[in-house]
Motif scaffolding. Sequence first.
Motif, mmCIF file in Angstrom:
data_model
loop_
_atom_site.group_PDB
_atom_site.id
_atom_site.type_symbol
_atom_site.label_atom_id
_atom_site.label_comp_id
_atom_site.label_asym_id
_atom_site.label_seq_id
_atom_site.Cartn_x
_atom_site.Cartn_y
_atom_site.Cartn_z
ATOM 1 N N ASP A 1 27.592 1.951 5.608
ATOM 2 C CA ASP A 1 27.804 3.185 4.851
ATOM 3 C C ASP A 1 26.682 4.204 5.073
ATOM 4 O O ASP A 1 26.229 4.873 4.139
ATOM 5 N N GLY A 2 26.201 4.276 6.318
ATOM 6 C CA GLY A 2 25.202 5.287 6.641
ATOM 7 C C GLY A 2 23.816 4.981 6.135
ATOM 8 O O GLY A 2 22.945 5.864 6.066
ATOM 9 N N LEU A 3 23.559 3.710 5.770
ATOM 10 C CA LEU A 3 22.234 3.288 5.293
ATOM 11 C C LEU A 3 21.823 2.076 6.125
ATOM 12 O O LEU A 3 22.299 0.963 5.894
ATOM 13 N N ARG B 1 0.807 -1.218 0.000
ATOM 14 C CA ARG B 1 0.000 0.000 0.000
ATOM 15 C C ARG B 1 0.842 1.271 0.000
ATOM 16 O O ARG B 1 0.449 2.289 -0.540
ATOM 17 N N GLY B 2 1.958 1.248 0.689
ATOM 18 C CA GLY B 2 2.741 2.455 0.918
ATOM 19 C C GLY B 2 3.298 3.087 -0.359
ATOM 20 O O GLY B 2 3.625 2.395 -1.322
ATOM 21 N N ASP B 3 3.377 4.405 -0.347
ATOM 22 C CA ASP B 3 3.907 5.153 -1.486
ATOM 23 C C ASP B 3 5.089 5.976 -0.991
ATOM 24 O O ASP B 3 4.927 7.076 -0.447
ATOM 25 N N LEU B 4 6.287 5.454 -1.161
ATOM 26 C CA LEU B 4 7.497 6.087 -0.654
ATOM 27 C C LEU B 4 7.760 7.417 -1.358
ATOM 28 O O LEU B 4 8.175 8.402 -0.714
ATOM 29 N N LYS B 5 7.525 7.447 -2.647
ATOM 30 C CA LYS B 5 7.752 8.674 -3.401
ATOM 31 C C LYS B 5 6.860 9.798 -2.884
ATOM 32 O O LYS B 5 7.314 10.939 -2.703
ATOM 33 N N LYS B 6 5.601 9.478 -2.623
ATOM 34 C CA LYS B 6 4.661 10.463 -2.093
ATOM 35 C C LYS B 6 5.096 10.937 -0.710
ATOM 36 O O LYS B 6 5.023 12.134 -0.384
ATOM 37 N N ALA B 7 5.561 9.990 0.111
ATOM 38 C CA ALA B 7 5.965 10.334 1.477
ATOM 39 C C ALA B 7 7.129 11.313 1.502
ATOM 40 O O ALA B 7 7.269 12.097 2.453
ATOM 41 N N LEU B 8 7.952 11.292 0.459
ATOM 42 C CA LEU B 8 9.148 12.144 0.438
ATOM 43 C C LEU B 8 9.055 13.257 -0.611
ATOM 44 O O LEU B 8 10.074 13.805 -1.034
ATOM 45 N N THR B 9 7.831 13.570 -1.002
ATOM 46 C CA THR B 9 7.632 14.677 -1.931
ATOM 47 C C THR B 9 8.163 15.974 -1.327
ATOM 48 O O THR B 9 7.912 16.275 -0.152
ATOM 49 N N ASN B 10 8.914 16.734 -2.135
ATOM 50 C CA ASN B 10 9.492 18.038 -1.736
ATOM 51 C C ASN B 10 10.575 17.913 -0.670
ATOM 52 O O ASN B 10 10.894 18.898 0.010
ATOM 53 N N VAL B 11 11.127 16.714 -0.504
ATOM 54 C CA VAL B 11 12.258 16.526 0.410
ATOM 55 C C VAL B 11 13.542 16.558 -0.415
ATOM 56 O O VAL B 11 13.652 15.852 -1.424
ATOM 57 N N GLY C 1 17.299 15.870 -1.636
ATOM 58 C CA GLY C 1 18.120 14.671 -1.619
ATOM 59 C C GLY C 1 19.181 14.702 -0.541
ATOM 60 O O GLY C 1 19.596 13.657 -0.026
ATOM 61 N N SER C 2 19.620 15.892 -0.174
ATOM 62 C CA SER C 2 20.685 16.028 0.828
ATOM 63 C C SER C 2 20.169 15.986 2.267
ATOM 64 O O SER C 2 20.967 15.917 3.201
ATOM 65 N N ASP C 3 18.847 16.015 2.456
ATOM 66 C CA ASP C 3 18.282 15.987 3.811
ATOM 67 C C ASP C 3 18.551 14.650 4.491
ATOM 68 O O ASP C 3 18.535 13.589 3.841
ATOM 69 N N PHE C 4 18.762 14.709 5.793
ATOM 70 C CA PHE C 4 18.914 13.472 6.576
ATOM 71 C C PHE C 4 17.520 12.908 6.808
ATOM 72 O O PHE C 4 16.638 13.585 7.333
ATOM 73 N N LYS C 5 17.335 11.606 6.444
ATOM 74 C CA LYS C 5 15.985 11.030 6.442
ATOM 75 C C LYS C 5 15.892 9.778 7.309
ATOM 76 O O LYS C 5 16.756 8.900 7.249
ATOM 77 N N ILE C 6 14.804 9.712 8.063
ATOM 78 C CA ILE C 6 14.442 8.512 8.820
ATOM 79 C C ILE C 6 13.065 8.081 8.335
ATOM 80 O O ILE C 6 12.155 8.911 8.215
ATOM 81 N N LEU C 7 12.918 6.802 8.040
ATOM 82 C CA LEU C 7 11.662 6.277 7.513
ATOM 83 C C LEU C 7 11.054 5.264 8.474
ATOM 84 O O LEU C 7 11.747 4.373 8.969
ATOM 85 N N LEU C 8 9.756 5.399 8.717
ATOM 86 C CA LEU C 8 9.004 4.392 9.456
ATOM 87 C C LEU C 8 8.236 3.550 8.442
ATOM 88 O O LEU C 8 7.399 4.062 7.698
ATOM 89 N N LYS D 1 16.854 1.365 -2.947
ATOM 90 C CA LYS D 1 16.942 1.741 -4.366
ATOM 91 C C LYS D 1 16.381 3.132 -4.633
ATOM 92 O O LYS D 1 16.344 3.582 -5.790
ATOM 93 N N PHE D 2 15.912 3.800 -3.585
ATOM 94 C CA PHE D 2 15.314 5.117 -3.760
ATOM 95 C C PHE D 2 16.378 6.101 -4.249
ATOM 96 O O PHE D 2 17.551 6.012 -3.850
ATOM 97 N N PRO D 3 15.991 7.039 -5.139
ATOM 98 C CA PRO D 3 16.972 7.939 -5.723
ATOM 99 C C PRO D 3 17.805 8.732 -4.724
ATOM 100 O O PRO D 3 18.993 8.989 -4.961
ATOM 101 N N SER D 4 17.194 9.142 -3.616
ATOM 102 C CA SER D 4 17.974 9.845 -2.601
ATOM 103 C C SER D 4 18.130 8.958 -1.366
ATOM 104 O O SER D 4 17.305 8.084 -1.099
ATOM 105 N N LYS D 5 19.173 9.226 -0.611
ATOM 106 C CA LYS D 5 19.548 8.365 0.509
ATOM 107 C C LYS D 5 18.561 8.468 1.663
ATOM 108 O O LYS D 5 18.260 9.560 2.146
ATOM 109 N N ILE D 6 18.058 7.309 2.103
ATOM 110 C CA ILE D 6 17.238 7.236 3.313
ATOM 111 C C ILE D 6 18.122 6.597 4.370
ATOM 112 O O ILE D 6 18.406 5.399 4.346
ATOM 113 N N HIS D 7 18.560 7.387 5.303
ATOM 114 C CA HIS D 7 19.641 6.997 6.201
ATOM 115 C C HIS D 7 19.264 5.865 7.153
ATOM 116 O O HIS D 7 20.051 4.950 7.392
#
Length: 396
Positions: free
Chosen positions: A361-363, A285-295, A297-304, A317-323
């Motif tokens: 490596d920070g991921l 169900r989840g939409d990762l792209k939607k969840a990170l809209t307007n974030v 790429g350099s932002d530090f990210k935590i995902l639940l 595999k997401f284009p920007s790093k999810i730490h």
Amino acid sequence: MKRKINLLPFLIIAVLFFLINSYVLSGIHSLSSNPFITPVFWISIAVITGSLFYAIQRMRNKEMDTFFKIATHAFLILIAAELVFTLILLPNDLYRLAADVPRNIYWVEFAWFVFFLTIGAFIYGMIFGKYAYRVIRHTLYFDDLPENFDGFTITQISDVHAGSFQNAKAVQKGIDLIKKQHSDLFVFTGDLVNNKAEEIKPWIGHFSQIKSTYGQFSVLGNHDYGDYVKWESEAAKRTNLEQLKKYHDEIGFRLLLDEHVEINKNGQKIILAGVENWGIGFGERGDLKKALTNVAGSDFKILLSHDPTHWEAEVTKFPSKIHLTLAGHTHGMQFGIEAFGIKWSPVKYRYAHWAGVTGNDGLYLNINRGFGFLGFSGRIGIWPEITVIELKRTPK
């Protein structure tokens, strides 16, 4: 036209069940020749097995009741103890047959000792283990963690499964342990209930005690959608989900539904995102792209994200790093060994990584072992977990 049922699997299981029980009975006969042993043994097996089938039959279109729980747990304990007995005694018997020597009575006695030890372990797990909360700490280092977040702490729990709780005093001990951590941020990674929103209602007063400086956030798990019970209509199912969302709010959890928030500290920020349940075999169900809209790429990210299969399938595999990704779901199968350098649970045959931190490596991905329990009303060796993660900047 009625669908033809393939009876072969049931026949194979029945034969194996008979052979295992016959083998266990032979172990009893090695120690005693009392003529009443055989009928008493088979009557006991018939009662336990018959109760299981009766419980399953009367359970159709109903929820689990006390009789169902007793019958299923009695059968589970019996099978587990018999399998352990067989695994211990069988190698010795194979050697005995090859060497043409009598059965080693001491080895039989040892097998029986472990048989009863297994039963004792299950009873302990059902009475005490399911509420034996543990705090597990991890310190994770990142090159690009904003300086003001160096030493920032996160408390995570997952898989509450409130419909399984029966002991308010024991649950409160777990809540108190969470509160004692005094973490900067609190997160809950899904499965608040087993099936229905009403299950959390008696426990709102407990979980609403959890507070942190930067807030309490949550996501949904696969059980929260009500997919595993029969509803009178789709509308009733949707209403249940909407009510559960309201209960998150009553508790004080900000439910993240394919969205993100900024956590700001002294002029710097990190991103906390949350997705609806996404899991291979459990609903995507989840939409990762939607969840990170307007974030950025350099932002530090935590995902639940409740299900850890999401991490390898999409997050890495997401284009920007999810730490850091925080997940749950596996429960560590509520059974296994984590001692003396051993880390094993049968759940490893479904999930290669099933508990704790993995990545580099920070991921990183952390899988919480769960706060509650489901199915088996207990925990053996895999205790309920409260995770505390400290974020640190990599030393220069």
